[in-house]
Design a protein around this motif. Structure first.
Motif, PDB file in Angstrom:
ATOM      1  N   GLY A 127      11.268 -26.858 116.004  1.00 40.51           N
ATOM      2  CA  GLY A 127      10.012 -27.578 116.161  1.00 40.51           C
ATOM      3  C   GLY A 127       9.212 -27.589 114.868  1.00 40.51           C
ATOM      4  O   GLY A 127       8.672 -28.624 114.448  1.00 40.51           O
ATOM      5  N   ILE A 128       9.145 -26.444 114.206  1.00 41.13           N
ATOM      6  CA  ILE A 128       8.439 -26.345 112.928  1.00 41.13           C
ATOM      7  C   ILE A 128       9.134 -27.190 111.865  1.00 41.13           C
ATOM      8  O   ILE A 128       8.485 -27.884 111.069  1.00 41.13           O
ATOM      9  CB  ILE A 128       8.354 -24.870 112.480  1.00 41.13           C
ATOM     10  N   VAL A 129      10.469 -27.163 111.863  1.00 39.25           N
ATOM     11  CA  VAL A 129      11.242 -27.972 110.905  1.00 39.25           C
ATOM     12  C   VAL A 129      10.948 -29.458 111.102  1.00 39.25           C
ATOM     13  O   VAL A 129      10.724 -30.203 110.136  1.00 39.25           O
ATOM     14  CB  VAL A 129      12.754 -27.694 111.056  1.00 39.25           C
ATOM     15  N   ILE A 130      10.945 -29.903 112.366  1.00 37.52           N
ATOM     16  CA  ILE A 130      10.648 -31.310 112.656  1.00 37.52           C
ATOM     17  C   ILE A 130       9.241 -31.661 112.193  1.00 37.52           C
ATOM     18  O   ILE A 130       9.005 -32.741 111.634  1.00 37.52           O
ATOM     19  CB  ILE A 130      10.798 -31.592 114.170  1.00 37.52           C
ATOM     20  N   GLY A 131       8.296 -30.738 112.397  1.00 41.80           N
ATOM     21  CA  GLY A 131       6.915 -30.978 111.978  1.00 41.80           C
ATOM     22  C   GLY A 131       6.793 -31.154 110.475  1.00 41.80           C
ATOM     23  O   GLY A 131       6.091 -32.060 110.000  1.00 41.80           O
ATOM     24  N   LYS A 252      10.725 -47.722 120.073  1.00 40.82           N
ATOM     25  CA  LYS A 252       9.431 -48.345 119.791  1.00 40.82           C
ATOM     26  C   LYS A 252       8.419 -47.296 119.329  1.00 40.82           C
ATOM     27  O   LYS A 252       7.612 -47.531 118.428  1.00 40.82           O
ATOM     28  CB  LYS A 252       8.910 -49.064 121.038  1.00 40.82           C
ATOM     29  N   PHE A 253       8.480 -46.132 119.953  1.00 46.12           N
ATOM     30  CA  PHE A 253       7.526 -45.062 119.646  1.00 46.12           C
ATOM     31  C   PHE A 253       7.612 -44.619 118.191  1.00 46.12           C
ATOM     32  O   PHE A 253       6.601 -44.504 117.505  1.00 46.12           O
ATOM     33  CB  PHE A 253       7.791 -43.865 120.572  1.00 46.12           C
ATOM     34  N   ILE A 254       8.837 -44.376 117.702  1.00 52.16           N
ATOM     35  CA  ILE A 254       8.979 -43.801 116.367  1.00 52.16           C
ATOM     36  C   ILE A 254       8.620 -44.773 115.250  1.00 52.16           C
ATOM     37  O   ILE A 254       8.415 -44.355 114.103  1.00 52.16           O
ATOM     38  CB  ILE A 254      10.414 -43.272 116.118  1.00 52.16           C
ATOM     39  N   SER A 255       8.535 -46.051 115.562  1.00 54.43           N
ATOM     40  CA  SER A 255       8.197 -47.025 114.519  1.00 54.43           C
ATOM     41  C   SER A 255       6.730 -46.940 114.117  1.00 54.43           C
ATOM     42  O   SER A 255       6.358 -47.365 113.021  1.00 54.43           O
ATOM     43  CB  SER A 255       8.526 -48.439 114.989  1.00 54.43           C
ATOM     44  N   THR A 256       5.905 -46.385 114.989  1.00 55.27           N
ATOM     45  CA  THR A 256       4.459 -46.332 114.683  1.00 55.27           C
ATOM     46  C   THR A 256       3.832 -44.961 114.903  1.00 55.27           C
ATOM     47  O   THR A 256       2.722 -44.712 114.432  1.00 55.27           O
ATOM     48  CB  THR A 256       3.694 -47.348 115.554  1.00 55.27           C
ATOM     49  N   LYS A 257       4.528 -44.062 115.590  1.00 57.56           N
ATOM     50  CA  LYS A 257       3.908 -42.792 115.984  1.00 57.56           C
ATOM     51  C   LYS A 257       4.537 -41.594 115.274  1.00 57.56           C
ATOM     52  O   LYS A 257       5.645 -41.652 114.770  1.00 57.56           O
ATOM     53  CB  LYS A 257       4.023 -42.593 117.500  1.00 57.56           C
ATOM     54  N   SER A 258       3.784 -40.504 115.286  1.00 56.71           N
ATOM     55  CA  SER A 258       4.232 -39.244 114.694  1.00 56.71           C
ATOM     56  C   SER A 258       5.043 -38.442 115.703  1.00 56.71           C
ATOM     57  O   SER A 258       4.897 -38.599 116.918  1.00 56.71           O
ATOM     58  CB  SER A 258       3.009 -38.440 114.243  1.00 56.71           C
ATOM     59  N   PHE A 259       5.889 -37.533 115.194  1.00 53.16           N
ATOM     60  CA  PHE A 259       6.648 -36.630 116.047  1.00 53.16           C
ATOM     61  C   PHE A 259       5.840 -35.394 116.452  1.00 53.16           C
ATOM     62  O   PHE A 259       6.340 -34.544 117.193  1.00 53.16           O
ATOM     63  CB  PHE A 259       7.916 -36.145 115.319  1.00 53.16           C
ATOM     64  N   MET A 260       4.612 -35.277 115.972  1.00 53.34           N
ATOM     65  CA  MET A 260       3.848 -34.047 116.176  1.00 53.34           C
ATOM     66  C   MET A 260       3.637 -33.674 117.653  1.00 53.34           C
ATOM     67  O   MET A 260       3.650 -32.484 117.984  1.00 53.34           O
ATOM     68  CB  MET A 260       2.509 -34.135 115.450  1.00 53.34           C
ATOM     69  N   PRO A 261       3.447 -34.635 118.583  1.00 50.90           N
ATOM     70  CA  PRO A 261       3.335 -34.217 119.989  1.00 50.90           C
ATOM     71  C   PRO A 261       4.557 -33.448 120.472  1.00 50.90           C
ATOM     72  O   PRO A 261       4.428 -32.477 121.234  1.00 50.90           O
ATOM     73  CB  PRO A 261       3.181 -35.556 120.740  1.00 50.90           C
ATOM     74  N   PHE A 262       5.744 -33.864 120.018  1.00 50.92           N
ATOM     75  CA  PHE A 262       6.965 -33.150 120.391  1.00 50.92           C
ATOM     76  C   PHE A 262       7.004 -31.771 119.733  1.00 50.92           C
ATOM     77  O   PHE A 262       7.495 -30.813 120.324  1.00 50.92           O
ATOM     78  CB  PHE A 262       8.201 -33.947 119.970  1.00 50.92           C
ATOM     79  N   VAL A 263       6.496 -31.681 118.515  1.00 57.94           N
ATOM     80  CA  VAL A 263       6.456 -30.397 117.803  1.00 57.94           C
ATOM     81  C   VAL A 263       5.571 -29.404 118.554  1.00 57.94           C
ATOM     82  O   VAL A 263       5.973 -28.263 118.811  1.00 57.94           O
ATOM     83  CB  VAL A 263       5.926 -30.589 116.365  1.00 57.94           C
TER      84      VAL A 263
END
Length: 291
Positions: A127-131, A252-263
């Motif tokens: 999770g930290i790596v993805i962040g 669609k999500f990844i084209s405009t949004k951050s991955f931080m909610p998943f992190v």
């Protein structure tokens, strides 16, 4: 396994397979919290065939082009410079690490790696790596006061070296809690690829590995008879339907949004599991011996 359990586990598989949260971890945790028996690596591998069928349909045009161009390149040297033909070879190259490690570490994957302490640790660490990868990508895309936005790589820039690195990242997902999409996409972001490019290659790269793993487990299950086929096939169908919906949303999500909610979700869930195990409220082997 009851039909109700297979319904829930199939939904969990389909809803989490393509998100960077680890489907294998969620299957394991769902069983642990519900007091059910751990569905096991065989159930996971077989139901993943359902989610990969969703990938095959969603990316059918891309896959059709790649297979056609790759097949022609076997006999026509002029086709070997074609991007789709090269993608065919790169998917094969990128699949080597997980194939080798999957066979080498089979006993660990089906045993020690399913310890909830390992799962929780991987949820937090990856999770930290993805962040970190997400923040680096966002910095390149937006630039800043003293720097212009940096152009990130597309799949046209993919070569053998990067393909192998993607493959090594995917192989990390053999450990529950890592996440196939989370590991490969974050690896792609670290190498400078656009989010959409990293995600697309991640999904394509998973096809040979998942289908091979599922086929191997089906063969093994037929020989040993250790799989409840009715509920497992039902769960596979549920995983296909829910997985297809998630792919469409996620791209669609990844084209405009951050991955931080998943992190944040991964880290919070990992910390909760570690705390529950540390206090004795949850056994690290919960569900493995449940009836």
């Amino acid at each position: 396994m009851s039909w109700f359990e297979s319904l829930i586990l199939g939904l969990v598989q389909g809803l989490t397979e393509f998100l960077p949260v680890s489907s294998s971890a969620h299957l394991r945790l769902t069983a642990a919290f519900s007091g059910w028996k751990d569905p096991g690596a065989a159930f996971t591998a077989i139901t993943q065939i359902g989610t990969e069928a969703a990938v095959l349909i969603y990316f059918r045009k891309d896959i059709g082009r790649i297979i056609a161009a790759w097949s022609k390149s076997l006999f026509d040297k002029t086709m070997r410079k074609d991007h789709d033909a090269q993608m065919g070879w790169l998917v094969i190259v990128g699949s080597i690490p997980i194939g080798v490690l999957g066979l080498t570490l089979k006993d660990q994957i089906e045993g020690p790696f399913r310890d909830l302490r390992v799962t929780a640790t991987m949820l937090v660490v990856i999770g930290i790596v993805i962040g970190i990868a997400d923040r680096l990508a966002a910095r390149d895309e937006t630039g800043g006061k003293h720097r212009a936005p940096k152009q990130r790589k597309q799949l046209e820039n993919l070569g053998v070296r990067d393909g192998l690195i993607f493959g090594l990242c995917q192989a990390c997902a053999l450990i529950p809690g890592v996440s196939r999409s989370g590991a490969t996409i974050s690896g792609g972001l670290f190498m400078g690829y656009k989010r959409e490019a990293a995600a697309r290659y991640s999904f394509l790269l998973a096809i040979p590995a998942v289908l091979a793993s599922g086929t191997f487990e089906v063969k093994d299950a037929l020989e040993t008879g250790h799989v409840a086929w009715g509920p497992t096939l039902f769960a596979t169908g549920i995983a296909f339907a829910s997985g297809y919906a998630v792919i469409a949303w996620f791209m669609k999500f990844i084209s405009t949004k951050s991955f931080m909610p998943f992190v944040y979700y991964r880290v919070a869930l990992g910390v909760v599991i570690i705390a529950l195990v540390a206090t004795g409220a949850l056994s690290p082997h919960a569900a493995e011996s449940a009836g």
